[in-house]
Design an enzyme around this catalytic site. Structure first.
Site, PDB file in Angstrom:
ATOM      1  CG  ASP A   9     -33.248 -43.154   1.556  1.00  0.00           C
ATOM      2  OD1 ASP A   9     -34.319 -42.532   1.490  1.00  0.00           O
ATOM      3  OD2 ASP A   9     -32.356 -43.063   0.693  1.00  0.00           O
ATOM      4  CG  LEU A  10     -37.723 -46.313  -2.007  1.00  0.00           C
ATOM      5  CD1 LEU A  10     -37.780 -47.827  -1.893  1.00  0.00           C
ATOM      6  CD2 LEU A  10     -39.132 -45.757  -2.280  1.00  0.00           C
ATOM      7  CG  ASP A  11     -35.869 -42.377  -4.049  1.00  0.00           C
ATOM      8  OD1 ASP A  11     -36.261 -42.975  -5.052  1.00  0.00           O
ATOM      9  OD2 ASP A  11     -36.596 -41.635  -3.372  1.00  0.00           O
ATOM     10  CB  THR A  17     -35.489 -44.040  -7.707  1.00  0.00           C
ATOM     11  OG1 THR A  17     -35.132 -44.003  -6.341  1.00  0.00           O
ATOM     12  CG2 THR A  17     -36.508 -45.109  -7.964  1.00  0.00           C
ATOM     13  CE  LYS A  45     -27.160 -39.486  -5.391  1.00  0.00           C
ATOM     14  NZ  LYS A  45     -25.957 -40.318  -5.367  1.00  0.00           N
ATOM     15  CB  SER A 114     -38.597 -42.676   1.351  1.00  0.00           C
ATOM     16  OG  SER A 114     -38.506 -41.944   0.148  1.00  0.00           O
ATOM     17  CB  ALA A 115     -37.809 -37.171   1.219  1.00  0.00           C
ATOM     18  CE  LYS A 145     -34.961 -39.345   4.583  1.00  0.00           C
ATOM     19  NZ  LYS A 145     -34.601 -40.418   3.636  1.00  0.00           N
ATOM     20  CD  GLU A 169     -30.907 -41.424   4.038  1.00  0.00           C
ATOM     21  OE1 GLU A 169     -30.260 -41.226   2.999  1.00  0.00           O
ATOM     22  OE2 GLU A 169     -32.098 -41.127   4.132  1.00  0.00           O
ATOM     23  CG  ASP A 170     -28.850 -42.662  -1.150  1.00  0.00           C
ATOM     24  OD1 ASP A 170     -29.818 -42.390  -0.407  1.00  0.00           O
ATOM     25  OD2 ASP A 170     -28.779 -42.290  -2.333  1.00  0.00           O
TER      26      ASP A 170
END
Ligand code: G6P
Ligand code: MG
Length: 221
Positions: A9-11, A17, A45, A114-115, A145, A169-170
């Site tokens: 995942d990115l953020d 971010t 999130k 990422s979304a 997600k 994933e966070d």
């Protein structure tokens, strides 16, 4: 499991971010007189832009029409862009680049899931657009997600079966998406929040190829 691919995942995993998303949503909430807290923010999130707005409006008991909602979402995104346009490569979270290059050197495919529709811009600002073998994001995926689409798409692009992938994933919704895709999931953050992840670490600086291999061999998974 036979480990062949890792999807990040990115953020909140590669870059923080999440704090900018929160600040921009908070600004909108203040404008609309909605009491939106950091605790509420956990629910946002990993969730798409419009779904995030729906959660905030629900907290404020507001039901504006679709055009007004579009306006709110683009206002939030404008504020968010002001933050991320100033982002520098030093905002890449500790350990991310080291861990990803360790994976690549070992021949493990690396994808991004990422979304965010802002993914290309963020990767560009951070100078890491070329790092990933595949990118699935809010621009080429339609189901947010916890739907598994983003991770399934990334695994297809990588040419790796879901059962051979580990997701990092966070977000609670992101962990669910990984599980729904039939993938193993390493949660990034707190064990108290990411209760369904197969393993939780505080950040990618706590990961290594060696640790990942031990994890992938766990007989209970
Ligand atoms: C990520 C973040 C969410 C955000 C979503 C959409 O998943 O965790 O907080 O709402 O992306 O981001 P965007 O940049 O398209 O508004
Ligand atoms: Mg995230």
């Amino acid at each position: 499991m036979k480990l062949k691919g890792c999807i990040f995942d990115l953020d909140g995993v590669i870059v923080d971010t999440a704090k900018y998303h929160y600040q921009a949503w908070k600004k909108l909430a203040v404008m609309l007189n909605i009491n939106f807290t950091e605790e509420d923010n956990e629910r946002l999130k990993g969730v798409s832009r419009m779904a995030s707005l729906d959660i905030i409006l629900e907290i404020g008991n507001m039901t504006p029409d679709d055009r007004t909602k579009e306006g709110y979402a683009s206002l939030k995104n404008r504020w968010y862009l002001d933050y991320i346009n100033q982002m520098m490569p030093d905002e890449i979270l500790p350990g991310s680049l080291e861990f990803i290059s360790e994976l690549k050197n070992a021949g493990i495919k690396v994808g991004l899931g990422s979304a965010s529709k802002n993914t290309p811009l963020i990767l560009e600002c951070l100078g890491i657009a070329k790092l990933f073998d595949a990118i699935a994001d809010g621009n080429n995926v339609s189901n947010a997600k916890p739907d598994p689409e983003v991770f399934v798409t990334a695994s297809k692009m990588l040419g790796v079966l879901p059962e051979n992938c580990v997701v990092f994933e966070d977000a609670v919704a992101g962990v669910e998406a990984a599980l729904n895709a039939g993938m193993l999931c390493v949660g990034i953050g707190s064990e108290k929040i990411l209760t369904n992840a197969h393993l939780v670490v505080s950040g990618l600086d706590k990961m290594s190829l060696r640790k990942l291999r031990v994890f992938a061999k766990r007989p209970d998974l």
